[in-house]
Design a protein around this motif. Structure first.
Motif, PDB file in Angstrom:
ATOM      1  N   GLU A 144     138.597 -34.335  32.044  1.00 17.17           N
ATOM      2  CA  GLU A 144     138.731 -34.829  30.672  1.00 17.17           C
ATOM      3  C   GLU A 144     137.374 -35.214  30.085  1.00 17.17           C
ATOM      4  OE1 GLU A 144     141.018 -38.360  28.216  1.00 17.17           O
ATOM      5  OE2 GLU A 144     141.944 -37.525  30.009  1.00 17.17           O
ATOM      6  N   SER A 145     136.506 -35.755  30.905  1.00 17.68           N
ATOM      7  CA  SER A 145     135.180 -36.132  30.417  1.00 17.68           C
ATOM      8  C   SER A 145     134.408 -34.914  29.900  1.00 17.68           C
ATOM      9  CB  SER A 145     134.384 -36.824  31.530  1.00 17.68           C
ATOM     10  OG  SER A 145     134.318 -36.003  32.688  1.00 17.68           O
ATOM     11  N   SER A 146     134.681 -33.751  30.473  1.00 15.60           N
ATOM     12  CA  SER A 146     134.015 -32.532  30.006  1.00 15.60           C
ATOM     13  C   SER A 146     134.478 -32.150  28.612  1.00 15.60           C
ATOM     14  CB  SER A 146     134.299 -31.374  30.976  1.00 15.60           C
ATOM     15  OG  SER A 146     133.761 -31.630  32.250  1.00 15.60           O
ATOM     16  N   ILE A 147     135.756 -32.397  28.328  1.00  7.02           N
ATOM     17  CA  ILE A 147     136.285 -32.099  26.992  1.00  7.02           C
ATOM     18  C   ILE A 147     135.575 -32.948  25.947  1.00  7.02           C
ATOM     19  CG2 ILE A 147     138.353 -32.265  25.536  1.00  7.02           C
ATOM     20  CD1 ILE A 147     140.009 -31.564  27.990  1.00  7.02           C
ATOM     21  N   VAL A 148     135.359 -34.219  26.279  1.00  4.02           N
ATOM     22  CA  VAL A 148     134.664 -35.124  25.360  1.00  4.02           C
ATOM     23  C   VAL A 148     133.207 -34.683  25.184  1.00  4.02           C
ATOM     24  CG1 VAL A 148     133.905 -37.508  25.001  1.00  4.02           C
ATOM     25  CG2 VAL A 148     136.200 -37.038  25.911  1.00  4.02           C
ATOM     26  N   ARG A 149     132.534 -34.397  26.317  1.00  2.46           N
ATOM     27  CA  ARG A 149     131.117 -33.997  26.250  1.00  2.46           C
ATOM     28  C   ARG A 149     130.925 -32.707  25.459  1.00  2.46           C
ATOM     29  NH1 ARG A 149     130.902 -35.487  31.828  1.00  2.46           N
ATOM     30  NH2 ARG A 149     131.271 -33.306  32.321  1.00  2.46           N
ATOM     31  N   ALA A 150     131.871 -31.772  25.609  1.00  7.57           N
ATOM     32  CA  ALA A 150     131.720 -30.469  24.950  1.00  7.57           C
ATOM     33  C   ALA A 150     131.996 -30.526  23.449  1.00  7.57           C
ATOM     34  CB  ALA A 150     132.654 -29.445  25.610  1.00  7.57           C
ATOM     35  N   GLY A 151     132.432 -31.685  22.955  1.00  6.96           N
ATOM     36  CA  GLY A 151     132.659 -31.842  21.525  1.00  6.96           C
ATOM     37  C   GLY A 151     133.886 -31.126  21.007  1.00  6.96           C
ATOM     38  N   PHE A 152     134.856 -30.889  21.895  1.00 12.01           N
ATOM     39  CA  PHE A 152     136.060 -30.170  21.456  1.00 12.01           C
ATOM     40  C   PHE A 152     136.775 -30.917  20.333  1.00 12.01           C
ATOM     41  CE2 PHE A 152     137.109 -27.654  25.608  1.00 12.01           C
ATOM     42  CZ  PHE A 152     135.874 -27.038  25.521  1.00 12.01           C
ATOM     43  N   TRP A 153     136.846 -32.260  20.459  1.00 10.86           N
ATOM     44  CA  TRP A 153     137.580 -32.996  19.440  1.00 10.86           C
ATOM     45  C   TRP A 153     136.870 -32.976  18.098  1.00 10.86           C
ATOM     46  CZ3 TRP A 153     141.913 -34.142  17.620  1.00 10.86           C
ATOM     47  CH2 TRP A 153     142.029 -35.060  16.566  1.00 10.86           C
ATOM     48  N   ASP A 154     135.563 -33.027  18.097  1.00 10.20           N
ATOM     49  CA  ASP A 154     134.832 -33.009  16.833  1.00 10.20           C
ATOM     50  C   ASP A 154     135.180 -31.755  16.031  1.00 10.20           C
ATOM     51  OD1 ASP A 154     133.628 -35.365  17.543  1.00 10.20           O
ATOM     52  OD2 ASP A 154     131.826 -34.412  18.361  1.00 10.20           O
ATOM     53  N   THR A 155     135.213 -30.608  16.738  1.00 12.11           N
ATOM     54  CA  THR A 155     135.558 -29.349  16.076  1.00 12.11           C
ATOM     55  C   THR A 155     137.019 -29.357  15.641  1.00 12.11           C
ATOM     56  OG1 THR A 155     133.950 -28.196  17.462  1.00 12.11           O
ATOM     57  CG2 THR A 155     135.563 -26.839  16.318  1.00 12.11           C
ATOM     58  N   THR A 156     137.872 -29.883  16.501  1.00  6.36           N
ATOM     59  CA  THR A 156     139.305 -29.937  16.183  1.00  6.36           C
ATOM     60  C   THR A 156     139.566 -30.842  14.995  1.00  6.36           C
ATOM     61  OG1 THR A 156     139.833 -29.558  18.519  1.00  6.36           O
ATOM     62  CG2 THR A 156     141.581 -30.479  17.142  1.00  6.36           C
TER      63      THR A 156
END
Length: 628
Positions: free
Chosen positions: A262-274
């Motif tokens: 889950e920490s990788s999802i946060v680091r990769a900025g997935f939510w910012d794009t979403t």
């Protein structure tokens, strides 16, 4: 598959009859075939004539007779059926020609190419919180997910298996708080066992010291920031637990392709794009007043128009970002699923965790992972609403095709029988039929403990130990126990029942398989039979052999149904009946005695049983030993 050939044949004649009559075919008309309960009614049956009778206003038997005549003139489905009968009140019954079936000289499918080839399916299963040892409820998830992955691969799909690791969650924070602020004494065989006790202790401490709960927020914030001593402590705990959990799963034949943290999802900025994508829609908005003021919510498409403007807690809404800016689990899950379908520009980088297993990482290499055509999530029924919100988000963003290919394999949880619960020290005075396992209370059956116990039971009951290990048999027995129930069934886990080795058990299946192997091996060593060519002879068919072959003939469509319905229990039911029928055959029809003609015939049947049961066992993730 036979039922596909038969359905196509009936379809051809029904279509011709509609054209000849000048009537338009109703869109709802569907041709189905079934397996008659009584063999005297044939091996397949169809009620299509009775459906057509309502449309054409003719007697069902008249239509059934017309269809029978057409099918007989067309060589009885390419010679596969020896007889077609129209019987009252309007059924068409079909009787397999076993000589033709045994020869295999007929098309096995209506399709020349596999349409599933090149279709990528991403299966996510297991996904246990990395804060303590796994229990038997987690194992049910893993067994279901692993068998589904095997079934889909066998069907021709390209399958990629993911294990999602929630290394930013409250549960991990609780374990870290427990390690810092409680005392757990004793010797533990595994780190996960120590954490099991620690997690229970800290939840007890929260009740006695309410102020201690504030430490959870401190640790959770530190873990999410990822730069402090506490963050490193959380990361080390999570990694150690995950390694132990993976080692436990390996003993059940369960493996993965990718670990997604889950920490990788946060680091990769997935939510910012979403967030940017969702903000462009009318269904995602920030609440300005009321209890949800400051929260970003996603409104249900069907209910949005009916919700009163001032009813901000309407049940169709879902909070994705809390007023303090903290993302909910669902928000991260939506972003993750956009990535799964290849709908985000963002991507992970990966490092090798071990042989044939990759993990998302802070630094690493890019890999062709994700970009799925279909996504299957194995999660218990309590997660139905969050899964619906992920599907809703895809629809809101206009990704209807992807939303239709997001499948939630929901299943009933595993609870404890009163006897097993009492044995673990739970208070069963309420007299309930089952008791929930509770990590917070430290109550449950740990996977490692169950495997140890089952291994002891198997070892004590084995008269010979020349085949596979008792531990491998134990793991197979546990897998089968957890897979044989229908998905929606709550499994009331009883230690005594789970460790039985007779009846509808995995051990019973393994004995049937090794019995078939033993018969075939003895034939190879028998001087009279060594050079004998096995062959099917229809004129020798005994009733027990007929029932056995009839069941084997149904295997391809049973497997197709199990795969399309994503239901491994159908294979369990099939395999148990096959093993039972084979044992009846073995008792009634001596294979190696009598004339060479009988031996050749029955060895052919035995070889066919072995081949079919071998496939079923492998799809269930069970071993296929030559001896036990």
């Amino acid at each position: 598959m036979i039922h596909q050939l038969l359905t196509a044949e009936i379809e051809q004649h029904v279509e011709a009859m509609f054209q000849e009559s000048g009537n338009e075919r109703p869109a709802h008309l569907k041709i189905l075939t079934e397996h008659p309960a009584h063999p005297e009614h044939g091996d397949y049956s169809s009620n299509i004539a009775m459906q057509l009778a309502k449309i054409w206003r003719k007697a069902p038997m008249q239509i059934a007779g017309e269809l029978q005549s057409r099918i007989e003139q067309n060589a009885r489905v390419q010679g596969l059926f020896s007889k077609v009968a129209a019987v009252a009140p309007g059924f068409l019954n079909f009787y397999i020609d076993w000589e033709v079936w045994a020869s295999g000289v007929y098309p096995t499918s209506g399709e020349r190419t596999n349409p599933r080839k090149g279709t990528k399916v991403l299966v996510e299963h297991t996904s246990i919180n990395p804060n303590k040892a796994a229990h038997v409820g987690h194992l049910r998830n893993s067994c279901i997910g692993d068998s589904l992955s095997r079934m889909l691969s066998h069907a021709g799909y390209e399958v990629e298996v993911h294990n999602y690791i929630d290394d930013l969650g409250n549960q991990l924070a609780d374990t870290v708080v427990g390690m810092l602020h409680t005392q757990t004494e004793g010797s533990f065989p595994r780190f996960g066992d120590f954490c099991w006790e620690t997690y229970a202790k800290v939840n007890q401490a929260y009740k006695a010291q309410p102020e201690l709960a504030e430490q959870r927020s401190v640790v959770l914030h530190a873990i999410e920031s990822g730069t402090s001593n506490l963050a490193w402590m959380g990361a080390l705990v999570a990694e150690r637990i995950v390694r132990e959990q993976l080692d436990e799963m390996k003993q059940f034949g369960i493996s993965y392709d990718v670990l997604v943290w889950e920490s990788s999802i946060v680091r990769a900025g997935f939510w910012d794009t979403t967030f940017e994508l969702l903000s462009k829609t009318e269904m995602f908005h920030k609440v300005t007043e009321g209890k949800l003021a400051g929260c970003w919510v996603l409104k249900n498409l069907d209910e949005a128009g009916e919700a009163a403007a001032d009813n901000l807690e309407y049940q169709g809404d879902k909070v994705l970002v809390r007023s303090n800016g903290i993302l909910t689990y669902t928000a991260k899950d939506i972003a993750y699923h956009l990535w799964k379908f290849g709908l985000l520009q963002n991507d992970f980088v990966y490092k090798k965790w071990e042989d044939r297993l990759w993990s998302t990482a802070v630094q690493g290499t890019k890999k062709a992972i994700g970009h799925a055509d279909m996504v299957i999530n194995v999660i218990d029924y309590r997660q139905q609403y969050p899964q619906e919100m992920v599907k809703l988000a895809l629809e809101v963003l206009g990704y209807d095709q992807q939303a239709s290919q997001l499948k939630h394999v929901s299943y009933g949880v595993v609870s404890l029988s009163p006897g097993t619960a009492a044995g673990l020290g739970m208070d069963t005075s309420e007299g309930k039929s089952s008791y929930a396992m509770s990590g917070r209370q430290g109550v449950g059956i740990k996977v490692a403990d169950l495997l140890d116990r089952m291994e002891s039971v198997i070892a004590a009951k084995r008269s010979r130990k020349a085949g596979i290990s008792s531990r491998s048999i134990a793991a197979a027995a546990i897998r089968y126990y957890l897979l044989k129930y229908q998905l929606q069934t709550e499994v009331i886990f009883d230690l005594e029942q789970a460790t039985e080795v007779t009846g509808n058990t995995g051990v019973y299946l393994l004995y049937a398989y090794t019995r078939a192997n033993s018969i075939l091996d003895k034939a190879k060593k028998d001087a009279r039979l060594q050079t004998l060519e096995t062959r099917f002879t229809g004129s020798l068919l005994e009733v027990q052999e007929y029932h056995l072959l009839r069941h084997i003939a149904y295997w391809p469509e049973t497997l197709e149904n199990a795969t399309s319905q994503l239901t491994p229990s159908l294979i369990c039911n099939y395999a148990f009946e096959l093993a039972s029928l084979f044992n009846h055959f073995y008792s009634a029809c001596p294979v190696l005695k009598g004339s060479e003609e009988y031996a050749a015939h029955r060895l052919w049947i035995t070889q066919t049983v072995k081949h079919t049961l071998h496939q079923a066992l492998e799809l269930l993730g069970m071993p296929t030993p030559k001896r036990l």
